[in-house]
Design an enzyme around this catalytic site. Structure first.
Site, PDB file in Angstrom:
ATOM      1  N   SER A   1       0.875  -1.189   0.000  1.00 33.06           N
ATOM      2  CA  SER A   1       0.000   0.000   0.000  1.00 33.06           C
ATOM      3  C   SER A   1       0.909   1.234   0.000  1.00 33.06           C
ATOM      4  CB  SER A   1      -0.868   0.041   1.271  1.00 33.06           C
ATOM      5  OG  SER A   1      -0.053   0.340   2.402  1.00 33.06           O
TER       6      SER A   1
ATOM      7  N   TYR B   1       0.952   3.496   2.226  1.00 31.42           N
ATOM      8  CA  TYR B   1       1.503   3.576   3.595  1.00 31.42           C
ATOM      9  C   TYR B   1       2.762   2.724   3.723  1.00 31.42           C
ATOM     10  CZ  TYR B   1       2.130   1.657   8.269  1.00 31.42           C
ATOM     11  OH  TYR B   1       2.692   1.176   9.427  1.00 31.42           O
ATOM     12  N   HIS B   2       2.675   1.469   3.285  1.00 32.31           N
ATOM     13  CA  HIS B   2       3.837   0.590   3.402  1.00 32.31           C
ATOM     14  C   HIS B   2       4.993   1.113   2.540  1.00 32.31           C
ATOM     15  CE1 HIS B   2       0.690  -2.325   4.769  1.00 32.31           C
ATOM     16  NE2 HIS B   2       1.613  -2.519   5.685  1.00 32.31           N
TER      17      HIS B   2
ATOM     18  N   LYS C   1       7.130   3.499   4.355  1.00 36.24           N
ATOM     19  CA  LYS C   1       8.038   2.862   5.320  1.00 36.24           C
ATOM     20  C   LYS C   1       9.265   2.293   4.593  1.00 36.24           C
ATOM     21  CE  LYS C   1       5.446   3.306   9.051  1.00 36.24           C
ATOM     22  NZ  LYS C   1       5.839   4.074  10.219  1.00 36.24           N
TER      23      LYS C   1
HETATM   24  N1  LIG Z   1      -0.797   0.259  15.225  1.00 37.44           N
HETATM   25  C1  LIG Z   1      -0.174  -0.756  14.632  1.00 37.44           C
HETATM   26  O1  LIG Z   1      -0.669  -1.893  14.563  1.00 37.44           O
HETATM   27  C2  LIG Z   1       1.201  -0.537  14.022  1.00 37.44           C
HETATM   28  C3  LIG Z   1       1.841  -1.631  13.438  1.00 37.44           C
HETATM   29  C4  LIG Z   1       3.103  -1.453  12.859  1.00 37.44           C
HETATM   30  C5  LIG Z   1       3.690  -0.195  12.869  1.00 37.44           C
HETATM   31  N2  LIG Z   1       3.056   0.856  13.439  1.00 37.44           N
HETATM   32  C6  LIG Z   1       3.708   2.166  13.386  1.00 37.44           C
HETATM   33  O2  LIG Z   1       3.761   2.768  14.651  1.00 37.44           O
HETATM   34  C7  LIG Z   1       3.597   4.192  14.537  1.00 37.44           C
HETATM   35  C8  LIG Z   1       2.495   4.640  15.450  1.00 37.44           C
HETATM   36  O3  LIG Z   1       1.280   3.973  15.109  1.00 37.44           O
HETATM   37  P1  LIG Z   1      -0.044   4.181  15.940  1.00 37.44           P
HETATM   38  O4  LIG Z   1      -0.866   2.985  15.774  1.00 37.44           O
HETATM   39  O5  LIG Z   1       0.303   4.650  17.294  1.00 37.44           O
HETATM   40  O6  LIG Z   1      -0.702   5.375  15.101  1.00 37.44           O
HETATM   41  P2  LIG Z   1      -1.586   6.614  15.607  1.00 37.44           P
HETATM   42  O7  LIG Z   1      -2.233   7.197  14.407  1.00 37.44           O
HETATM   43  O8  LIG Z   1      -2.466   6.200  16.739  1.00 37.44           O
HETATM   44  O9  LIG Z   1      -0.467   7.607  16.175  1.00 37.44           O
HETATM   45  C9  LIG Z   1       0.342   8.436  15.374  1.00 37.44           C
HETATM   46  C10 LIG Z   1       0.434   9.787  16.071  1.00 37.44           C
HETATM   47  O10 LIG Z   1       1.293  10.648  15.317  1.00 37.44           O
HETATM   48  C11 LIG Z   1       0.718  11.950  15.234  1.00 37.44           C
HETATM   49  N3  LIG Z   1       1.230  12.567  14.003  1.00 37.44           N
HETATM   50  C12 LIG Z   1       1.052  12.142  12.723  1.00 37.44           C
HETATM   51  N4  LIG Z   1       1.679  12.970  11.868  1.00 37.44           N
HETATM   52  C13 LIG Z   1       2.273  13.940  12.609  1.00 37.44           C
HETATM   53  C14 LIG Z   1       3.044  15.081  12.301  1.00 37.44           C
HETATM   54  N5  LIG Z   1       3.316  15.408  11.031  1.00 37.44           N
HETATM   55  N6  LIG Z   1       3.510  15.848  13.316  1.00 37.44           N
HETATM   56  C15 LIG Z   1       3.234  15.536  14.605  1.00 37.44           C
HETATM   57  N7  LIG Z   1       2.472  14.479  14.971  1.00 37.44           N
HETATM   58  C16 LIG Z   1       1.996  13.685  13.981  1.00 37.44           C
HETATM   59  C17 LIG Z   1      -0.775  11.701  15.222  1.00 37.44           C
HETATM   60  O11 LIG Z   1      -1.532  12.824  15.671  1.00 37.44           O
HETATM   61  C18 LIG Z   1      -0.919  10.484  16.152  1.00 37.44           C
HETATM   62  O12 LIG Z   1      -1.180  10.868  17.494  1.00 37.44           O
HETATM   63  C19 LIG Z   1       3.319   4.474  13.072  1.00 37.44           C
HETATM   64  O13 LIG Z   1       4.464   4.951  12.434  1.00 37.44           O
HETATM   65  C20 LIG Z   1       2.909   3.129  12.520  1.00 37.44           C
HETATM   66  O14 LIG Z   1       3.230   3.021  11.182  1.00 37.44           O
HETATM   67  C21 LIG Z   1       1.816   0.720  14.026  1.00 37.44           C
END
Ligand SMILES: NC(=O)c1ccc[n+]([C@@H]2O[C@H](COP(=O)([O-])OP(=O)(O)OC[C@H]3O[C@@H](n4cnc5c(N)ncnc54)[C@H](O)[C@@H]3O)[C@@H](O)[C@H]2O)c1
Length: 381
Positions: free
Chosen positions: A183, A185-186, A189
């Site tokens: 995707s 998103y991926h 990364k």
């Molecule tokens: N949730 C999962 O299952 C999962 C799995 C693998 C990887 N991840 C990675 O972990 C990270 C966090 O995921 P999550 O589930 O907590 O997501 P989330 O959306 O709950 O949290 C991301 C936070 O980042 C903030 N944010 C985004 N863009 C920003 C910016 N430009 N400036 C300042 N703040 C910003 C958002 O407001 C949000 O609070 C991500 O990078 C995600 O790709 C999550």
């Protein structure tokens, strides 16, 4: 240690910030609250009613430790990010602040562009600021298992680097595992990985990239300390991760919606394990001069069908097989190396009934917020 947690108001960032503050670290959360904005725009939102960031911080300071919040957009306001880094002079920065949902990134033109602009520019602004202002900072980034794709084409998935033999010279070497995103998103990364390779090669930036599996669960020891500390719980088709989605469906007597045959095998990790792994990575930085260190942050591999069967057996939930909105292999085998974090002391918690009961309890307590229409809201791609 002084730690900046970018994206510290989110699902993974909030419990991690609390865990680090509870361990005695000084935590500065930087979050522009964009995720709360997306909740409103999509009319989805957390099943749990999360406190305002102001109330969260007040409760964290009362019960846990030294935490504060700065509202800064790290992609749009690089000057503010630089000032912040210069003010804190952190030992480590954790980068959670990216748009994190594959389905969201595939909704349409504006979501595709937002995901690329936000994720790549934010992460690049961070690398660029660190090498000018505090080049020995340890950058810990949240990547995803999705960068590898989901196949056994190259055998068991290693931790970032693949051992190969070059045919023409018969030399053994290691290369970054071939990126295979599913995707937009991926894809961001995968691009992040190249930024880290270059900043490490040219400026010696110290990086740990955590390729995380799908996170499930809601609470950790710290989020349980006060209702204002509760974590978010997404269950919708855009942001809800599969097991949390299934649990919320089971509690609300809605059949579990399995995409395709459910034969997709994926790596999973509980939210408390995720926060613990972040603590281990931060407290054990790579050596100066080491190439970007990549760990697979996962506890176990399960198929989607297996998860659905487990919940159906336990709670008598129905299962509905629906057309898969995603372009992905209908069935796959998966085997994942996760020795790196274990060598630092991580003991993976495997899916167990007590943890699932914890999530079920929360889902049950928040039934009034459940909207069945939100569950099948994923775009098709
Ligand atoms: N949730 C999962 O299952 C999962 C799995 C693998 C990887 N991840 C990675 O972990 C990270 C966090 O995921 P999550 O589930 O907590 O997501 P989330 O959306 O709950 O949290 C991301 C936070 O980042 C903030 N944010 C985004 N863009 C920003 C910016 N430009 N400036 C300042 N703040 C910003 C958002 O407001 C949000 O609070 C991500 O990078 C995600 O790709 C999550």
């Amino acid at each position: 240690m002084k730690i900046i947690v970018l994206g510290g108001d989110g699902f993974c960032g909030w419990p991690t910030s609390l865990k680090l503050a509870g361990a005695g670290h000084q935590v500065t959360i930087v979050d522009n609250l964009s995720r709360r904005g997306i909740d409103l725009a999509l009319s989805s939102g957390s099943l749990t009613e999360i406190a305002s960031v102001h109330d969260r911080i007040a409760a964290a300071r009362q019960h846990v430790g030294d935490v504060c919040h700065e509202n800064t957009d790290i992609a749009k306001d690089h000057a503010a990010l630089r000032d912040l880094i210069a003010g804190v002079m952190p030992d480590a920065v954790i980068q959670f602040a990216e748009q994190r949902a594959a389905p969201y990134s595939m909704i349409g033109d504006s979501e595709r562009r937002y995901t690329v602009d936000n994720n790549i520019t934010g992460t690049h602004n961070l690398c660029s600021a660190l090498v000018d202002i505090k080049p020995d900072t340890h950058l810990v980034h949240l990547g995803t298992m999705g960068v590898y794709g989901y196949s056994r084409e190259f055998g068991k998935i290693p931790e970032g680097y693949l051992d190969i033999e070059i045919k023409s010279t018969r030399q053994d070497t290691q290369i970054l595992y071939p990126a295979n995103p599913g995707s937009i998103y991926h894809m961001t990364k995968c691009l992040d990985q190249l930024l880290f390779q270059f900043y490490n090669k040219n400026w010696g930036l110290r990086v740990t990239d955590l390729h995380q599996g799908i996170v499930w669960g809601v609470e950790t020891d710290e989020t349980r300390l006060d209702p204002r500390l509760i974590n978010r719980f997404d269950y919708d088709g855009v942001f809800g991760t599969v097991l949390n989605r299934f649990i919320s469906q089971a509690v609300n007597d809605v059949p579990l919606t399995v995409y395709g045959t459910g034969g997709q095998s994926r790596a999973f990790i509980h939210i408390a394990d995720s926060a613990r792994c972040l603590q281990l990575a931060v407290e054990n930085p790579p050596e100066p001069g080491e190439r970007p260190r990549i760990f697979n942050q996962v506890s176990e591999v399960r198929s989607v069908r297996n998860l659905a069967d487990m919940l159906a057996d336990q709670w008598g939930a129905g299962i509905r097989y629906v057309t898969n909105p995603r372009k992905e292999l209908p069935e796959n085998e998966l085997e994942v190396e996760n020795a790196g974090l274990q060598s630092l002391g991580f003991k993976p918690t495997l899916l167990n009934n007590r943890l699932i009961e914890d999530v079920r309890f929360i889902a049950d307590a928040t039934r009034k917020n459940f909207n069945a229409d939100n569950v099948l809201s994923s775009p098709r791609w």
